[in-house]
Design a protein around this motif. Structure first.
Motif, PDB file in Angstrom:
ATOM      1  N   VAL A 350       0.835  -1.202   0.000  1.00  0.00           N
ATOM      2  CA  VAL A 350       0.000   0.000   0.000  1.00  0.00           C
ATOM      3  C   VAL A 350       0.867   1.248   0.000  1.00  0.00           C
ATOM      4  CG1 VAL A 350      -1.824   1.266   1.210  1.00  0.00           C
ATOM      5  CG2 VAL A 350      -1.811  -1.239   1.251  1.00  0.00           C
ATOM      6  N   ASP A 351       0.536   2.158  -0.898  1.00  0.00           N
ATOM      7  CA  ASP A 351       1.205   3.452  -1.014  1.00  0.00           C
ATOM      8  C   ASP A 351       0.343   4.484  -0.297  1.00  0.00           C
ATOM      9  OD1 ASP A 351       2.309   5.869  -1.808  1.00  0.00           O
ATOM     10  OD2 ASP A 351       2.532   5.287  -3.910  1.00  0.00           O
ATOM     11  N   MET A 352       0.980   5.189   0.675  1.00  0.00           N
ATOM     12  CA  MET A 352       0.258   6.200   1.430  1.00  0.00           C
ATOM     13  C   MET A 352       0.716   7.612   1.078  1.00  0.00           C
ATOM     14  SD  MET A 352      -2.291   5.631   3.236  1.00  0.00           S
ATOM     15  CE  MET A 352      -2.227   7.184   4.121  1.00  0.00           C
ATOM     16  N   ALA A 353       1.190   7.814  -0.175  1.00  0.00           N
ATOM     17  CA  ALA A 353       1.631   9.151  -0.579  1.00  0.00           C
ATOM     18  C   ALA A 353       0.517  10.174  -0.407  1.00  0.00           C
ATOM     19  CB  ALA A 353       2.113   9.136  -2.028  1.00  0.00           C
ATOM     20  N   ASP A 354      -0.716   9.744  -0.717  1.00  0.00           N
ATOM     21  CA  ASP A 354      -1.887  10.583  -0.445  1.00  0.00           C
ATOM     22  C   ASP A 354      -2.457  10.115   0.888  1.00  0.00           C
ATOM     23  OD1 ASP A 354      -4.402  11.686  -0.207  1.00  0.00           O
ATOM     24  OD2 ASP A 354      -4.927  11.453  -2.312  1.00  0.00           O
ATOM     25  N   GLY A 355      -2.306  10.920   1.903  1.00  0.00           N
ATOM     26  CA  GLY A 355      -2.652  10.492   3.252  1.00  0.00           C
ATOM     27  C   GLY A 355      -4.088  10.071   3.450  1.00  0.00           C
ATOM     28  N   HIS A 356      -5.009  10.517   2.594  1.00  0.00           N
ATOM     29  CA  HIS A 356      -6.421  10.190   2.772  1.00  0.00           C
ATOM     30  C   HIS A 356      -6.926   9.112   1.821  1.00  0.00           C
ATOM     31  CE1 HIS A 356      -6.936  13.474   5.599  1.00  0.00           C
ATOM     32  NE2 HIS A 356      -6.312  14.286   4.756  1.00  0.00           N
ATOM     33  N   HIS A 357      -6.109   8.736   0.834  1.00  0.00           N
ATOM     34  CA  HIS A 357      -6.558   7.757  -0.148  1.00  0.00           C
ATOM     35  C   HIS A 357      -5.469   6.720  -0.387  1.00  0.00           C
ATOM     36  CE1 HIS A 357      -9.097  11.321  -1.055  1.00  0.00           C
ATOM     37  NE2 HIS A 357     -10.027  10.395  -1.115  1.00  0.00           N
ATOM     38  N   PRO A 358      -5.405   5.691   0.460  1.00  0.00           N
ATOM     39  CA  PRO A 358      -4.387   4.650   0.271  1.00  0.00           C
ATOM     40  C   PRO A 358      -4.560   3.977  -1.084  1.00  0.00           C
ATOM     41  CG  PRO A 358      -6.087   3.935   1.824  1.00  0.00           C
ATOM     42  CD  PRO A 358      -6.301   5.397   1.587  1.00  0.00           C
ATOM     43  N   GLU A 359      -3.434   3.692  -1.721  1.00  0.00           N
ATOM     44  CA  GLU A 359      -3.455   3.081  -3.047  1.00  0.00           C
ATOM     45  C   GLU A 359      -2.860   1.679  -2.984  1.00  0.00           C
ATOM     46  OE1 GLU A 359      -1.432   3.542  -7.488  1.00  0.00           O
ATOM     47  OE2 GLU A 359      -0.842   4.885  -5.858  1.00  0.00           O
ATOM     48  N   ILE A 360      -3.592   0.696  -3.488  1.00  0.00           N
ATOM     49  CA  ILE A 360      -3.063  -0.650  -3.603  1.00  0.00           C
ATOM     50  C   ILE A 360      -2.066  -0.666  -4.762  1.00  0.00           C
ATOM     51  CG2 ILE A 360      -3.578  -3.088  -3.987  1.00  0.00           C
ATOM     52  CD1 ILE A 360      -4.716  -2.074  -1.386  1.00  0.00           C
ATOM     53  N   ILE A 369       1.541 -12.971  -7.433  1.00  0.00           N
ATOM     54  CA  ILE A 369       1.123 -11.594  -7.661  1.00  0.00           C
ATOM     55  C   ILE A 369      -0.024 -11.594  -8.668  1.00  0.00           C
ATOM     56  CG2 ILE A 369       1.799  -9.335  -8.548  1.00  0.00           C
ATOM     57  CD1 ILE A 369       4.622  -9.954  -7.510  1.00  0.00           C
ATOM     58  N   VAL A 370      -1.187 -11.110  -8.222  1.00  0.00           N
ATOM     59  CA  VAL A 370      -2.385 -11.146  -9.060  1.00  0.00           C
ATOM     60  C   VAL A 370      -2.821  -9.760  -9.510  1.00  0.00           C
ATOM     61  CG1 VAL A 370      -3.205 -13.304  -8.040  1.00  0.00           C
ATOM     62  CG2 VAL A 370      -3.914 -11.114  -7.037  1.00  0.00           C
ATOM     63  N   TYR A 371      -2.201  -8.739  -8.917  1.00  0.00           N
ATOM     64  CA  TYR A 371      -2.520  -7.362  -9.298  1.00  0.00           C
ATOM     65  C   TYR A 371      -1.298  -6.515  -9.040  1.00  0.00           C
ATOM     66  CZ  TYR A 371      -4.398  -2.611  -9.008  1.00  0.00           C
ATOM     67  OH  TYR A 371      -4.616  -1.265  -9.182  1.00  0.00           O
ATOM     68  N   ALA A 372      -0.968  -5.645  -9.994  1.00  0.00           N
ATOM     69  CA  ALA A 372       0.120  -4.695  -9.809  1.00  0.00           C
ATOM     70  C   ALA A 372      -0.259  -3.398 -10.492  1.00  0.00           C
ATOM     71  CB  ALA A 372       1.434  -5.236 -10.368  1.00  0.00           C
ATOM     72  N   ARG A 373      -0.225  -2.325  -9.726  1.00  0.00           N
ATOM     73  CA  ARG A 373      -0.610  -1.017 -10.243  1.00  0.00           C
ATOM     74  C   ARG A 373       0.425  -0.494 -11.230  1.00  0.00           C
ATOM     75  NH1 ARG A 373      -2.038   2.756 -12.343  1.00  0.00           N
ATOM     76  NH2 ARG A 373      -3.171   4.603 -11.625  1.00  0.00           N
ATOM     77  N   ARG A 374       1.694  -0.882 -10.989  1.00  0.00           N
ATOM     78  CA  ARG A 374       2.789  -0.498 -11.862  1.00  0.00           C
ATOM     79  C   ARG A 374       3.684  -1.708 -12.061  1.00  0.00           C
ATOM     80  NH1 ARG A 374       1.741   4.039  -8.677  1.00  0.00           N
ATOM     81  NH2 ARG A 374       2.859   3.177  -6.909  1.00  0.00           N
ATOM     82  N   ALA A 375       4.576  -1.653 -13.032  1.00  0.00           N
ATOM     83  CA  ALA A 375       5.538  -2.733 -13.229  1.00  0.00           C
ATOM     84  C   ALA A 375       6.311  -2.960 -11.936  1.00  0.00           C
ATOM     85  CB  ALA A 375       6.495  -2.383 -14.364  1.00  0.00           C
TER      86      ALA A 375
END
Length: 394
Positions: A350-360, A369-375
């Motif tokens: 999980v990326d928390m760069a945006d403090g209010h909207h965690p990104e998977i 690995i079944v999902y990757a947002r980026r390479a």
């Protein structure tokens, strides 16, 4: 395949560690032989979400009243939504009702056939949550047979009929329910009257199905319990968790007995129940809720845990079990829900760069690995870690 996840901040139990996480095959391991290395710098490494009750898939089957799509197409689309929202185990809440249309017995048959055929090809570990409407008396034999499916389904007792007839909490939904079934309001009310006339047969049917579930070892739940007395009644039948209690008294009765209380994560994210029922955030903070589930919105378990933590990393460690460890326990799945050696390698980055909207950023199910947002070779170093209490105070 073996992996070592390096440089991330990993939730191990209720503590954070910067130590690398080893994965051997499908499981968390102490060490891995010749692993591939995954750079998780700046990311949180969390146990995958276990979603014990969700019916948002219905929108993929019928996005508008009367507009239906192929169930297989709907399941594949739902699968992508699940892993993209960090859900690694899900129980699809298929309602088996006396209504025609989307929640009919015929629709349940079609859904279950499709899921059994597709399940090996889905990325998320996808299971059944049989939501039996207790007035669907003609479905008892088939529901009993479905209890023997593998993996073992959850069985939940739902009574939306009594509230509809007695103008209780869901009577205002009659128009919506009629539209969903494909009937006019008048025809729906006539059918409801006919169903209500068989109400004396309902307790016996509940007892019959409960006995079958106990014999087969299914997890048994009761939905929308309205009083401590009702909780006690379903406890005696074998329902060891309290699902969506309607008031604090019922939730408190369950917790006093050491039972899990399951509420909807959208309730937390939205700031209250859309039905005017128990406030999930207040219940969590008072110790009256132990499990949060997607209910009707797959992004909500992730966002609810982070909303409860409110930027406090140690608080996140405290709240994350609501959607992982505790949910796995309530679902009868002791092999997952935490990142300890021997458990299934179900996890999310999980990326928390945006403090209010965690990104998977990535989702792993049973070591794959079944999902990757980026390479994967480009996993970022840019994410901010959540603040510790001391950092927040400073």
């Amino acid at each position: 395949m073996s992996w070592v996840i390096e440089d991330g901040l990993t939730l191990a139990g209720e503590n954070w560690t910067e130590r690398g996480l080893s994965i051997a095959g499908e499981h968390i391991a102490d060490t891995a032989t010749r692993p591939r290395r995954l750079d998780a710098a700046g990311l949180l490494v969390l146990p995958g979400i276990v979603d014990i009750h969700g019916d948002a898939f219905e929108r993929q089957i019928m996005p508008r009243p009367g507009v239906r799509f192929d169930v297989g197409l709907a399941l594949r689309d739902t699968d992508r939504q699940l892993v993209g929202n960090g859900i690694t185990t899900t129980f699809h809440g298929v309602t088996i009702s006396w209504e025609p249309g989307l929640r009919s017995l015929d629709a349940a048959r079609s859904f279950i056939r499709s899921l059994c055929a597709l399940r090996p090809h889905l990325s998320c570990d996808t299971r059944l949550h049989l939501r039996w409407e207790t007035f669907a008396l003609d479905a008892v034999a088939e529901v009993t047979d479905w209890l023997s499916l593998e993996p073992s389904p959850i069985l939940a007792f739902n009574d939306h009929t009594t509230g509809s007839v007695l103008k209780g909490t869901i009577a205002r939904k009659i128009g919506q329910m009629a539209e969903r079934s494909g009937l006019s309001r008048e025809d729906y009310m006539a059918l409801l009257d006919a169903v209500w006339a068989r109400r004396d047969d309902v307790p016996g049917a509940i007892a019959e199905l409960a006995a079958a579930a106990r014999e087969k070892g299914n997890v048994l739940l009761a939905h929308d319990e309205a009083s401590p007395e009702e909780r006690a009644r379903f406890r005696a039948l074998g329902a060891r968790s309290c699902e969506f209690p309607l008031n604090v008294e019922t939730a408190a009765e369950a917790r006093a007995g050491g039972e899990d209380v399951i509420l909807g994560a959208p309730n937390v994210v939205r700031g209250g129940s859309h039905n005017g029922a128990l406030d999930a955030r207040e219940a969590v903070e008072a110790g009256h809720c132990t499990v949060l589930t997607s209910d009707y919105h797959y992004p909500s378990p992730l966002h609810a845990a982070f909303a409860l933590a409110d930027g406090d990393r140690d608080a996140l460690a405290h709240y994350w079990p609501l959607v992982s460890t505790n949910a796995a326990r309530a679902a009868g799945l002791p092999d997952r829900g935490s990142l300890t050696a021997g458990k299934r390698a179900d996890l999310i980055l999980v990326d928390m760069a945006d403090g209010h909207h965690p990104e998977i950023v990535a989702t792993m199910v049973a070591g794959r690995i079944v999902y990757a947002r980026r390479a994967l070779g480009e996993l970022p170093v840019r994410a901010r870690q959540m603040a510790t209490p001391a950092m927040a105070a400073g």
